[in-house]
Scaffold this motif. Structure first.
Motif, short mmCIF file in Angstrom:
data_model
loop_
_atom_site.label_atom_id
_atom_site.label_comp_id
_atom_site.label_asym_id
_atom_site.label_seq_id
_atom_site.Cartn_x
_atom_site.Cartn_y
_atom_site.Cartn_z
N ARG A 16 48.20 49.70 43.47
CA ARG A 16 48.62 49.11 42.18
C ARG A 16 47.40 48.45 41.53
N GLN A 18 44.22 46.97 39.69
CA GLN A 18 42.91 47.53 39.35
C GLN A 18 42.59 48.78 40.17
N ASP A 37 45.71 51.60 51.05
CA ASP A 37 46.31 50.29 50.83
C ASP A 37 47.02 49.86 52.10
N ASP A 75 44.90 48.73 56.75
CA ASP A 75 44.46 47.39 56.37
C ASP A 75 42.93 47.37 56.49
N ASN A 102 37.84 47.57 46.72
CA ASN A 102 38.58 46.78 45.73
C ASN A 102 39.65 45.88 46.34
N TYR A 167 38.07 31.67 48.49
CA TYR A 167 37.96 32.91 47.70
C TYR A 167 36.55 33.03 47.13
N LYS A 171 33.79 35.97 47.88
CA LYS A 171 33.29 36.82 46.80
C LYS A 171 31.78 36.68 46.62
N GLY A 198 36.81 38.51 35.41
CA GLY A 198 37.34 37.15 35.25
C GLY A 198 38.81 37.18 35.66
N VAL A 200 42.32 39.20 35.37
CA VAL A 200 42.80 40.53 35.01
C VAL A 200 44.32 40.55 35.14
N THR A 202 47.18 41.60 36.43
CA THR A 202 47.79 42.34 37.55
C THR A 202 48.74 41.40 38.29
#
Ligand SMILES: NC(=O)c1ccc[n+]([C@@H]2O[C@H](COP(=O)([O-])OP(=O)(O)OC[C@H]3O[C@@H](n4cnc5c(N)ncnc54)[C@H](O)[C@@H]3O)[C@@H](O)[C@H]2O)c1
Length: 277
Positions: A16, A18, A37, A75, A102, A167, A171, A198, A200, A202
Motif C-alpha cells: 500500500r 508509497q 510486504d 518481514d 521503502n 524514528y 532514518k 516530509g 505523505v 498514506t
C-alpha cells in the motif's frame, strides 16, 4: 521503448501507500515487479499495517498495467527471508536492477518516555530492515554491473524531531548506510540514493493515533481537523504530499538520466529543506 522495459524492481512495503505507488509507476514504465510486504501488524506500532489482500491488490494493479509481478510476504527484519526473496528474483527473472527499501513504521514518544520495545522495533524495522534489504540486493547488482538502489528515509532523518527520537535516529542511519553503499559500489554501475519525504498522505499519517498526536486538545480528531496542524509543519503550508510526489523522485533516481547521481538525498519536503544547513 518504455523507460524501465526489461528491468526488474524489488520494492519493500509494497502492499500500500508509497511502496504501491512506486511499484505501479515502475510497472507502467515496463518493469517487472517483486512486491514485498510483511502483511501483519507489529507490536508497539499504534496503527494497522497492510494485509495480504492489500499486497494482492498491488499485484492486480501491476498486472493491469501490463507488467509481471510476484508477491512475497516477508518481514524485512528476517535477513534469511530477504536473501530468499532476492534469490527468487534471480531464479525467475535472471536479474535485479532496482531495489527500493521503502518498508517502515512509526510510533512516538519523547526520548524519556520511549520503551525498550518501541526503541528496538523502530531500529529493527526502519534501520536493520533496510540493511537486510541492501545486503541481499547489492551482490547480484554488483555481479551484473548495474543497479539502482533507493532507500526511503524521511525529513525526520535530516533534523531532530520531537516525539520521534527513535524514528529520527533510524532514518539518519538509513542515510549513512546508503551513502556508504554508494561509495562501496562506486565504479560497479550502481547508484545508491535516499529520498526524504516530509508528510505523505498514506495510512501511516491518516490514523487516530497520529491525529491525536497532532491535535491532543480535540477528542477523536478528524482528517479535516488535523489538516491545518500538519500544514503548519512546512513553509508551503501543505498538509501532506501525495505519494506521486515521492514517486517522481524515485523514478528519477531509478532512471538512466540519474546515472551519475549517487550518495545523495533527495528531499520532498514542501520547503522544509530551505531551513536546513
Ligand atoms: N507517510 C509519511 O508521512 C512518511 C514521511 C516520511 C517517510 N515515510 C516513510 O515512507 C515509507 C513508506 O511509508 P508509507 O507512508 O507508505 O506508510 P504505510 O504504512 O502506508 O506503508 C508502509 C508499508 O510497509 C509495510 N511494512 C512495515 N513494516 C514492515 C516490515 N518489517 N517488513 C515488510 N513490510 C513492512 C507495511 O505493511 C505497509 O504496507 C516508510 O519507510 C516511512 O517511514 C513516510
Amino acid at each position: 521503448m518504455p523507460q524501465f522495459e526489461g528491468k526488474v524492481a524489488l520494492i519493500t512495503g509494497a502492499a500500500r501507500g508509497q511502496g504501491r505507488a512506486h511499484a505501479l509507476a515502475l510497472a507502467e514504465g515496463g518493469a517487472t515487479i517483486i512486491a514485498l510486504d510483511c502483511c501483519s501488524d507489529v507490536e508497539t506500532i499504534p496503527y494497522p499495517l497492510a494485509r495480504t489482500e492489500d499486497l494482492n491488490e498491488t499485484k492486480f494493479l501491476v498486472e493491469e498495467a501490463g507488467s509481471r509481478c510476484i508477491t512475497i510476504e516477508v518481514d524485512t527484519r528476517d535477513s534469511t527471508g530477504m536473501r530468499a526473496a532476492v534469490s527468487r528474483s534471480i531464479a525467475e527473472f535472471g536479474r535485479l536492477d532496482i531495489c527500493i527499501a521503502n518498508a517502515g513504521v512509526v510510533s512516538f514518544g519523547k526520548i524519556t518516555d520511549l520503551t525498550d520495545a518501541q526503541w528496538s522495533t523502530m531500529i529493527d524495522i526502519n534501520l536493520t530492515g533496510v540493511f537486510n534489504t541492501l545486503r541481499a540486493a547489492a551482490p547480484p547488482m554488483i555481479e551484473q554491473g548495474f543497479g539502482r538502489i533507493i532507500t526511503v528515509a524521511s525529513m525526520g532523518g535530516r533534523a531532530g524531531t520531537p516525539n520521534l527520537g527513535h524514528y529520527s535516529a533510524a532514518k539518519w542511519g538509513v542515510i549513512g548506510l546508503t551513502k556508504t553503499l554508494a561509495l562501496e559500489t562506486a565504479g560497479s554501475g550502481i547508484t545508491a540514493n535516499t529520498v526524504c519525504p516530509g508528510t505523505v498522505s498514506t495510512d501511516m499519517v491518516h490514523n487516530q493515533a497520529m491525529y491525536s498526536l497532532f491535535a491532543p486538545d480535540i477528542d477523536n480528531p478528524t482528517k479535516e481537523q488535523v489538516a491545518s496542524r500538519y500544514a503548519g509543519l512546512n513553509p508551503m503550508r501543505a498538509p501532506w504530499s501525495d505519494t506521486s510526489d515521492v514517486t517522481a523522485a524515485v523514478l528519477y533516481l531509478a532512471s538512466d538520466q540519474a546515472r551519475h547521481v549517487s550518495g545523495t538525498t533527495l528531499e520532498i519536503s514542501a520547503g522544509v529543506s530551505a531551513r536546513l544547513p
